[in-house]
Motif scaffolding. Structure first.
Motif, PDB file in Angstrom:
ATOM      1  N   GLN A 157       0.782  -1.121  -0.087  1.00 56.81           N
ATOM      2  CA  GLN A 157       0.002   0.067   0.010  1.00 56.81           C
ATOM      3  C   GLN A 157       1.034   1.170   0.052  1.00 56.81           C
ATOM      4  O   GLN A 157       2.019   1.086   0.207  1.00 56.81           O
ATOM      5  CB  GLN A 157      -0.823   0.141   1.180  1.00 56.81           C
ATOM      6  N   PHE A 158       0.140   2.375  -0.407  1.00 59.72           N
ATOM      7  CA  PHE A 158       0.979   3.661  -0.166  1.00 59.72           C
ATOM      8  C   PHE A 158       0.729   4.097   1.090  1.00 59.72           C
ATOM      9  O   PHE A 158      -0.294   4.017   1.804  1.00 59.72           O
ATOM     10  CB  PHE A 158       0.259   4.506  -1.030  1.00 59.72           C
ATOM     11  N   LEU A 159       2.124   4.804   1.686  1.00 58.46           N
ATOM     12  CA  LEU A 159       2.145   5.475   3.095  1.00 58.46           C
ATOM     13  C   LEU A 159       2.399   6.884   2.623  1.00 58.46           C
ATOM     14  O   LEU A 159       3.318   7.085   1.874  1.00 58.46           O
ATOM     15  CB  LEU A 159       3.021   4.662   3.771  1.00 58.46           C
ATOM     16  N   ILE A 160       1.688   7.864   3.468  1.00 63.53           N
ATOM     17  CA  ILE A 160       1.659   9.136   3.008  1.00 63.53           C
ATOM     18  C   ILE A 160       2.291   9.764   4.575  1.00 63.53           C
ATOM     19  O   ILE A 160       1.477   9.565   5.506  1.00 63.53           O
ATOM     20  CB  ILE A 160       0.274   9.563   2.636  1.00 63.53           C
ATOM     21  N   ASN A 161       3.263  10.698   4.464  1.00 64.16           N
ATOM     22  CA  ASN A 161       3.803  11.454   5.670  1.00 64.16           C
ATOM     23  C   ASN A 161       2.631  12.588   5.672  1.00 64.16           C
ATOM     24  O   ASN A 161       2.857  13.319   4.838  1.00 64.16           O
ATOM     25  CB  ASN A 161       5.150  11.851   5.374  1.00 64.16           C
ATOM     26  N   SER A 162       2.109  12.469   6.850  1.00 62.80           N
ATOM     27  CA  SER A 162       0.985  13.553   7.170  1.00 62.80           C
ATOM     28  C   SER A 162       1.585  15.052   7.371  1.00 62.80           C
ATOM     29  O   SER A 162       0.919  16.011   7.475  1.00 62.80           O
ATOM     30  CB  SER A 162       0.129  13.061   8.201  1.00 62.80           C
ATOM     31  N   THR A 163       2.987  14.973   7.659  1.00 67.67           N
ATOM     32  CA  THR A 163       3.487  16.217   8.057  1.00 67.67           C
ATOM     33  C   THR A 163       3.558  17.216   6.745  1.00 67.67           C
ATOM     34  O   THR A 163       3.443  18.350   7.030  1.00 67.67           O
ATOM     35  CB  THR A 163       4.914  16.115   8.590  1.00 67.67           C
ATOM     36  N   GLN A 164       3.443  16.857   5.601  1.00 64.20           N
ATOM     37  CA  GLN A 164       3.157  17.686   4.412  1.00 64.20           C
ATOM     38  C   GLN A 164       1.974  18.260   4.254  1.00 64.20           C
ATOM     39  O   GLN A 164       1.779  19.324   3.363  1.00 64.20           O
ATOM     40  CB  GLN A 164       3.500  16.682   3.228  1.00 64.20           C
ATOM     41  N   PHE A 165       1.072  18.038   5.090  1.00 66.42           N
ATOM     42  CA  PHE A 165      -0.404  18.680   5.111  1.00 66.42           C
ATOM     43  C   PHE A 165      -0.462  19.702   6.147  1.00 66.42           C
ATOM     44  O   PHE A 165      -1.418  20.287   6.303  1.00 66.42           O
ATOM     45  CB  PHE A 165      -1.238  17.737   5.079  1.00 66.42           C
ATOM     46  N   ASP A 166       0.573  19.887   7.285  1.00 68.69           N
ATOM     47  CA  ASP A 166       0.539  20.785   8.378  1.00 68.69           C
ATOM     48  C   ASP A 166       0.250  22.176   7.821  1.00 68.69           C
ATOM     49  O   ASP A 166      -0.522  22.790   8.191  1.00 68.69           O
ATOM     50  CB  ASP A 166       1.761  20.882   8.883  1.00 68.69           C
ATOM     51  N   GLU A 226      -3.102  24.553   8.280  1.00 65.56           N
ATOM     52  CA  GLU A 226      -2.744  26.133   8.909  1.00 65.56           C
ATOM     53  C   GLU A 226      -3.306  27.254   8.028  1.00 65.56           C
ATOM     54  O   GLU A 226      -4.098  27.898   8.678  1.00 65.56           O
ATOM     55  CB  GLU A 226      -1.233  26.345   9.095  1.00 65.56           C
ATOM     56  N   GLN A 227      -3.205  27.016   6.882  1.00 61.17           N
ATOM     57  CA  GLN A 227      -3.834  27.976   6.026  1.00 61.17           C
ATOM     58  C   GLN A 227      -5.489  27.725   5.825  1.00 61.17           C
ATOM     59  O   GLN A 227      -5.974  28.640   5.780  1.00 61.17           O
ATOM     60  CB  GLN A 227      -3.386  27.759   4.524  1.00 61.17           C
ATOM     61  N   LEU A 228      -5.702  26.576   6.049  1.00 64.63           N
ATOM     62  CA  LEU A 228      -7.305  26.309   6.055  1.00 64.63           C
ATOM     63  C   LEU A 228      -7.969  26.958   7.362  1.00 64.63           C
ATOM     64  O   LEU A 228      -8.918  27.645   7.269  1.00 64.63           O
ATOM     65  CB  LEU A 228      -7.561  24.846   6.135  1.00 64.63           C
ATOM     66  N   GLU A 229      -7.316  27.173   8.584  1.00 66.88           N
ATOM     67  CA  GLU A 229      -7.682  27.577   9.795  1.00 66.88           C
ATOM     68  C   GLU A 229      -7.838  28.943   9.471  1.00 66.88           C
ATOM     69  O   GLU A 229      -8.616  29.843   9.966  1.00 66.88           O
ATOM     70  CB  GLU A 229      -6.900  27.028  10.970  1.00 66.88           C
ATOM     71  N   ARG A 230      -6.699  29.471   8.889  1.00 62.60           N
ATOM     72  CA  ARG A 230      -6.480  30.856   8.923  1.00 62.60           C
ATOM     73  C   ARG A 230      -7.575  31.525   7.883  1.00 62.60           C
ATOM     74  O   ARG A 230      -8.138  32.459   8.253  1.00 62.60           O
ATOM     75  CB  ARG A 230      -5.118  31.331   8.228  1.00 62.60           C
ATOM     76  N   ILE A 231      -7.816  30.781   6.887  1.00 58.91           N
ATOM     77  CA  ILE A 231      -9.096  31.107   5.873  1.00 58.91           C
ATOM     78  C   ILE A 231     -10.290  31.194   6.698  1.00 58.91           C
ATOM     79  O   ILE A 231     -11.239  31.989   6.508  1.00 58.91           O
ATOM     80  CB  ILE A 231      -8.883  30.357   4.703  1.00 58.91           C
ATOM     81  N   LYS A 232     -10.356  30.120   7.550  1.00 55.61           N
ATOM     82  CA  LYS A 232     -11.978  30.161   8.156  1.00 55.61           C
ATOM     83  C   LYS A 232     -12.130  31.220   9.278  1.00 55.61           C
ATOM     84  O   LYS A 232     -13.081  31.666   9.397  1.00 55.61           O
ATOM     85  CB  LYS A 232     -11.798  28.686   8.903  1.00 55.61           C
TER      86      LYS A 232
END
Length: 76
Positions: free
Chosen positions: A36-45, A49-55
Protein backbone atom coordinates in the motif's frame (compact mmCIF):
# COMPACT_ATOMS: atom_id res chain seq x y z
CA UNK A 1 3.56 9.96 11.06
CA UNK A 2 2.64 7.84 8.06
CA UNK A 3 -0.98 7.26 7.12
CA UNK A 4 -2.80 5.12 4.59
CA UNK A 5 -4.77 6.53 1.68
CA UNK A 6 -8.04 5.99 3.57
CA UNK A 7 -6.79 7.84 6.67
CA UNK A 8 -5.40 10.69 4.57
CA UNK A 9 -8.64 11.00 2.61
CA UNK A 10 -10.61 11.19 5.84
CA UNK A 11 -8.27 13.86 7.27
CA UNK A 12 -8.43 15.95 4.08
CA UNK A 13 -12.19 15.41 3.58
CA UNK A 14 -11.81 14.12 0.04
CA UNK A 15 -12.52 10.81 -1.70
CA UNK A 16 -9.88 8.07 -1.58
CA UNK A 17 -9.66 7.87 -5.38
CA UNK A 18 -8.80 11.57 -5.51
CA UNK A 19 -5.98 11.09 -2.98
CA UNK A 20 -4.71 8.15 -5.00
CA UNK A 21 -4.86 10.21 -8.21
CA UNK A 22 -2.90 13.01 -6.50
CA UNK A 23 -0.26 10.47 -5.50
CA UNK A 24 0.11 9.27 -9.09
CA UNK A 25 0.25 12.88 -10.33
CA UNK A 26 2.95 13.70 -7.74
CA UNK A 27 0.83 16.29 -5.94
CA UNK A 28 0.97 14.18 -2.76
CA UNK A 29 4.24 12.53 -1.84
CA UNK A 30 3.97 8.90 -0.73
CA UNK A 31 6.03 5.74 -0.42
CA UNK A 32 4.90 2.31 -1.51
CA UNK A 33 5.77 -0.47 0.94
CA UNK A 34 4.93 -3.27 -1.47
CA UNK A 35 1.29 -3.52 -0.46
CA UNK A 36 0.00 0.00 0.00
CA UNK A 37 0.93 3.65 -0.24
CA UNK A 38 1.99 5.38 2.95
CA UNK A 39 1.73 9.15 3.18
CA UNK A 40 3.71 11.32 5.56
CA UNK A 41 1.07 13.53 7.17
CA UNK A 42 3.48 16.36 8.05
CA UNK A 43 3.34 17.53 4.43
CA UNK A 44 -0.23 18.72 5.13
CA UNK A 45 0.61 20.83 8.19
CA UNK A 46 0.80 24.05 6.17
CA UNK A 47 -2.42 23.13 4.36
CA UNK A 48 -4.24 22.77 7.70
CA UNK A 49 -2.75 26.02 9.02
CA UNK A 50 -3.87 27.92 5.91
CA UNK A 51 -7.32 26.34 6.07
CA UNK A 52 -7.75 27.46 9.69
CA UNK A 53 -6.52 30.97 8.83
CA UNK A 54 -9.01 31.21 5.96
CA UNK A 55 -11.85 30.03 8.22
CA UNK A 56 -10.94 32.72 10.75
CA UNK A 57 -10.82 35.42 8.05
CA UNK A 58 -14.22 34.35 6.71
CA UNK A 59 -15.68 34.49 10.23
CA UNK A 60 -14.26 37.99 10.75
CA UNK A 61 -15.68 39.07 7.39
CA UNK A 62 -19.12 37.68 8.29
CA UNK A 63 -19.14 39.48 11.63
CA UNK A 64 -18.03 42.84 10.25
CA UNK A 65 -21.03 45.17 9.99
CA UNK A 66 -21.67 46.98 6.76
CA UNK A 67 -20.89 50.69 6.89
CA UNK A 68 -23.85 53.00 6.67
CA UNK A 69 -24.42 54.25 3.16
CA UNK A 70 -24.11 58.06 3.11
CA UNK A 71 -26.63 58.37 0.26
CA UNK A 72 -29.46 56.59 2.05
CA UNK A 73 -30.75 59.70 3.80
CA UNK A 74 -30.04 62.00 0.88
CA UNK A 75 -33.32 63.01 -0.72
CA UNK A 76 -33.31 65.31 -3.70
Amino acid sequence: MYKTIAETARDLSMPEDQVQRYIYEGRIKAVHDGEQFLINSTQFDMYHEQLERIKEEIEIWRNTPLPEDPDVKDED
